[in-house]
Design a protein around this motif. Structure first.
Motif, PDB file in Angstrom:
ATOM      1  N   SER A 331       0.828  -1.220   0.000  1.00 58.06           N
ATOM      2  CA  SER A 331       0.000   0.000   0.000  1.00 58.06           C
ATOM      3  C   SER A 331       0.857   1.263   0.000  1.00 58.06           C
ATOM      4  CB  SER A 331      -0.941  -0.007   1.195  1.00 58.06           C
ATOM      5  OG  SER A 331      -0.181  -0.083   2.367  1.00 58.06           O
ATOM      6  N   THR A 334       0.928   2.441  -4.287  1.00 56.33           N
ATOM      7  CA  THR A 334      -0.275   3.089  -4.842  1.00 56.33           C
ATOM      8  C   THR A 334      -1.506   2.601  -4.086  1.00 56.33           C
ATOM      9  OG1 THR A 334      -0.541   1.298  -6.423  1.00 56.33           O
ATOM     10  CG2 THR A 334       0.586   3.278  -7.232  1.00 56.33           C
ATOM     11  N   SER A 335      -2.610   3.265  -4.334  1.00 56.94           N
ATOM     12  CA  SER A 335      -3.862   2.824  -3.719  1.00 56.94           C
ATOM     13  C   SER A 335      -4.996   3.042  -4.720  1.00 56.94           C
ATOM     14  CB  SER A 335      -4.102   3.623  -2.428  1.00 56.94           C
ATOM     15  OG  SER A 335      -5.415   4.107  -2.401  1.00 56.94           O
ATOM     16  N   PRO A 336      -6.033   2.192  -4.651  1.00 51.24           N
ATOM     17  CA  PRO A 336      -7.147   2.384  -5.591  1.00 51.24           C
ATOM     18  C   PRO A 336      -7.917   3.671  -5.343  1.00 51.24           C
ATOM     19  CG  PRO A 336      -7.577   0.518  -4.099  1.00 51.24           C
ATOM     20  CD  PRO A 336      -6.187   1.007  -3.791  1.00 51.24           C
ATOM     21  N   SER A 409     -12.789   0.518 -11.579  1.00 46.50           N
ATOM     22  CA  SER A 409     -11.832   1.042 -10.619  1.00 46.50           C
ATOM     23  C   SER A 409     -10.968   2.092 -11.324  1.00 46.50           C
ATOM     24  CB  SER A 409     -10.973  -0.093 -10.054  1.00 46.50           C
ATOM     25  OG  SER A 409     -10.219   0.393  -8.981  1.00 46.50           O
ATOM     26  N   ALA A 412      -7.067   2.150 -11.224  1.00 43.94           N
ATOM     27  CA  ALA A 412      -6.297   0.908 -11.414  1.00 43.94           C
ATOM     28  C   ALA A 412      -5.276   1.120 -12.529  1.00 43.94           C
ATOM     29  CB  ALA A 412      -7.248  -0.225 -11.777  1.00 43.94           C
ATOM     30  N   THR A 418      -0.789  -5.560 -10.119  1.00 44.86           N
ATOM     31  CA  THR A 418      -1.824  -5.711  -9.086  1.00 44.86           C
ATOM     32  C   THR A 418      -3.224  -5.625  -9.710  1.00 44.86           C
ATOM     33  OG1 THR A 418      -2.278  -3.381  -8.562  1.00 44.86           O
ATOM     34  CG2 THR A 418      -0.333  -4.357  -7.519  1.00 44.86           C
ATOM     35  N   ASP A 420      -7.532  -4.681  -8.527  1.00 45.08           N
ATOM     36  CA  ASP A 420      -8.353  -4.036  -7.496  1.00 45.08           C
ATOM     37  C   ASP A 420      -9.545  -4.935  -7.182  1.00 45.08           C
ATOM     38  OD1 ASP A 420      -6.552  -2.019  -7.449  1.00 45.08           O
ATOM     39  OD2 ASP A 420      -7.826  -0.519  -8.419  1.00 45.08           O
ATOM     40  N   HIS A 454      -9.714  -2.804  -2.391  1.00 48.28           N
ATOM     41  CA  HIS A 454      -8.354  -3.134  -1.960  1.00 48.28           C
ATOM     42  C   HIS A 454      -7.479  -3.405  -3.174  1.00 48.28           C
ATOM     43  CE1 HIS A 454     -10.081  -3.685   2.044  1.00 48.28           C
ATOM     44  NE2 HIS A 454     -11.054  -4.354   1.435  1.00 48.28           N
ATOM     45  N   ARG A 455      -6.240  -2.948  -3.112  1.00 48.56           N
ATOM     46  CA  ARG A 455      -5.279  -3.291  -4.195  1.00 48.56           C
ATOM     47  C   ARG A 455      -4.612  -4.605  -3.788  1.00 48.56           C
ATOM     48  NH1 ARG A 455      -3.266   1.518  -7.512  1.00 48.56           N
ATOM     49  NH2 ARG A 455      -5.387   1.147  -8.240  1.00 48.56           N
TER      50      ARG A 455
END
Ligand SMILES: CCCCCCCCCCCCC/C=C/[C@@H](O)[C@H](COP(=O)(O)O)NC(=O)CCCCC
Ligand SMILES: Nc1ncnc2c1ncn2[C@@H]1O[C@H](COP(=O)(O)OP(=O)(O)O)[C@@H](O)[C@H]1O
Ligand SMILES: [Ca+2]
Length: 593
Positions: A331, A334-336, A409, A412, A418, A420, A454-455
């Motif tokens: 985390s 990056t984050s969604p 998302s 993303a 990754t 999402d 959540h990623r």
């Protein structure tokens, strides 16, 4: 006139206007001169976006015409339409006819420009294998290819072998089994289902040749070299839209011709350590699974079947019990919900290339690192959520499409390794409608109390002990659909097994008229059947538009496993002008005018 290695400059005429043409390294430009020899307008094109250089005055639309005058040459190049409001530009074929003072100079221009093309564009495809699904979307695949795409390929000197499919999975089987020597890429003319066939063919073929088992969810799959091109002619066209920014056959054909290359994350879906399918856009349970199952019996409606079925399934107001476990991604990176957008030349994705394929590491240590990173035995890292869900969705990309321009998302990334995971818990009908509606406007669809995102690197789905489905029995042999139990139009063994269309008859099938009264009664009964509490308490998985035969699955994201002839979404023209000075993407993002 001036020539130097890689540089050439001379006077030329465009119609009645005198210009100065300049080829300098990777850029070709022409500037209009006024009567006093002062510069007026300049058009500048990166050589990487020149499609073809031809002797004479050449036109290809409405059909090819060559007027072979010995002082003229024609340059075809990528031209962008001006857009605003965050839309990616459409590409079209630009054409300029130049007249030189002598034949000798004309020949030098043609030679120098063609040398520049060879030097600066080494990865353009020369030979392509094209699969057309004649039944995808509005059934215009053949027409789109022959009238719009083939003339562009021919102009660019690309030879293509075309297969019009006669059955589902023909394209996949062809790629898996036939000799592909000499092909620089495979192209589909169709929708996401057609793309999925090519995806499975290319990944499967690459693993066969590398001796890698696709069934082991922990294995490091071999990245695929053979590029995939998509000419959109389907119903959702999500993969094209999310990687190019528009669904337009000409734009996509031009990306293919110039040999653009966009890596893409792929999710492998397993059941009891057996590979079930690969996905790039949506692995969705609950709402999206029900919509797909419902829409299959309405293929005759074309792309509208999804809207109609979406409406019916929404009315059913269903939610499903399940346990979702996930392996979170780092985390810190990056984050969604960081409000970023993955655009052409994305920094997050390019930095991921280093992380996913570090140059210094030997193959064997890379393999073991991946193994430990993704080991499904590393229970400590897995997080678990149990409950009743409206939908559970996993996407490796934004999954934007015309229905939802920012996607499932919006933040993303196409190639960061990754996915999402979006969990929408049971809520009231208005709440769920708000969630769905936010996919179509600028409001944040994750900013709702019953939604979490959540990623992740991997996801597992199972049932709580009392809800357990009989997983030893594949879905094909059970009544898994959202349709009327026993209805002949309901998805059956044949059409699950052989792909979504099943057979041509299935495609063409239309409900028979049986009088207005009868029809009204049927509709009422149908809705009762569709939403009946007697129906199975489980939904089905929608995997890029294909119904999965199992419910308990394990998904793992494989970073940058395949490559498309695309470059990610370009910013709209206004923002591009603003950012031009600060970007470094090998001249690709610079305006042609
Ligand atoms: C009140 C307005 C509601 C609007 C909801 C919009 C949500 C849209 C999200 C779309 C995600 C699309 C992910 C892609 C899925 C495709 O792979 C799949 C197959 O496509 P194709 O081969 O072209 O037929 N399409 C779908 O599953 C359609 C989902 C539509 C859901 C309404
Ligand atoms: N000739 C064919 N007959 C029947 N089905 C086919 C044929 N060619 C491809 N298919 C299948 O049709 C499905 C849908 O195709 P697609 O091009 O994605 O259209 P759409 O976007 O309208 O769903 C794909 O899953 C593919 O396997
Ligand atoms: Ca991703």
């Amino acid at each position: 006139m001036e020539t130097d290695s890689g540089r050439m400059e001379s006077s030329v005429w465009l119609g009645s206007k005198r210009h100065r043409a300049l080829l300098s390294g990777w850029r070709f430009s022409w500037t209009e001169l006024d009567k006093k020899n002062r510069d007026k307008n300049t058009i500048s094109v990166p050589v990487s976006e020149v499609i073809a250089v031809m002797e004479g005055q050449v036109e290809i639309q409405p059909q090819k015409k060559v007027k072979d005058t010995d002082r003229d040459f024609t340059v075809f190049y990528v031209k962008r339409s001006n857009t605003s409001g965050g839309k990616a530009p459409l590409w079209s074929l630009g054409r300029s006819q130049f007249c030189c003072p002598s034949r000798d100079l004309r020949d030098q221009w043609v030679t120098q420009l063609r040398i520049a093309l060879k030097t600066h564009c080494p990865s353009r495809p020369h030979r392509l294998l094209v699969f057309i699904n004649p039944y995808g979307g509005k059934k215009k695949g053949k027409q789109i290819y022959h009238s719009t795409v083939a003339p562009l390929f021919e102009l660019a000197g690309i030879s293509s072998h075309v297969v019009v499919t006669e059955r589902a999975n023909q394209a996949r089987d062809h790629i898996l089994k036939k000799d592909l020597t000499g092909f620089d890429g495979v192209v589909c003319v169709g929708g996401d289902g057609m793309f999925s066939e090519l995806l499975h063919g290319v990944i499967g073929r690459t693993q066969q040749e590398a001796g890698v088992s696709e069934h082991d969810p922990c294995v490091m799959l071999q990245p695929c070299d053979l590029h995939i091109g998509i000419i959109p002619a389907g119903s959702t066209d999500c993969v094209c839209f999310a990687t190019v920014g528009v669904n337009d056959p000409v734009t996509s054909a031009l990306h293919i011709i110039i040999g653009d290359s966009q890596p893409l994350d792929v999710c492998s879906v397993h059941h009891h350590s057996t590979l079930v399918r690969y996905s790039v856009s949506l692995v969705g349970y609950g709402f999206y699974g029900d919509v797909l199952a419902e829409s299959e019996r309405r293929r005759w409606m074309g792309p509208l079947r999804y809207d109609y079925s979406g409406f019916l399934v929404y009315l059913c107001n269903r939610s499903y019990q399940g346990i979702v476990q996930y392996l979170p991604a780092d985390s810190q990176i990056t984050s969604p919900r960081d409000n970023s957008r993955c655009l052409s030349g994305c920094k997050v994705c390019s930095e991921s290339t280093e992380r996913l394929f570090p140059r210094s590491e030997s193959c064997s240590s890379l393999y073991s690192r991946q193994l430990s990173q993704y080991s499904i035995d590393s229970e400590g890292e897995w997080l678990s959520v149990e409950g009743s869900f409206r939908c559970v969705s996993l996407t490796c990309m934004s999954s934007s499409c015309p229905r939802s321009p920012k996607g499932l998302s919006p933040s993303a990334h196409l190639a960061d390794g990754t996915g999402d995971l979006i969990l929408v818990r049971n809520t009231n009908p208005l709440g769920f409608l708000t969630y769905l509606h936010r996919h179509t406007n600028t409001q944040d669809q994750f900013d709702l109390p019953f939604v979490e995102v959540h990623r992740v690197k991997a996801v597992r789905f199972s049932f709580p002990p009392n809800e357990e489905d009989d997983e030893d029995e594949p879905k094909e042999s059970r009544n898994i659909t959202a349709g009327i139990p026993g209805d002949p139009g309901t998805l059956s063994e044949g059409n699950v097994e052989s792909g979504r269309l099943g057979s041509q008859q299935h495609l063409a099938e239309k409900p028979r008229e049986q009088g207005m009264k009868e029809k009204g009664r049927k509709k009422r009964d149908y809705l009762c059947g569709l939403c009946s509490s007697k129906r199975s308490p489980t939904s089905v998985w929608n995997c890029d538009g294909e119904i999965l035969p199992y419910s308990e699955i394990l998904c793992r994201v494989h970073g940058q496993l395949v490559r498309l002839f695309a470059r990610g979404i370009e910013e709209d023209t206004v923002s591009r002008k603003y950012h031009e000075g600060s970007r470094n993407c090998q001249g690709r993002c610079i305006l042609h005018n």
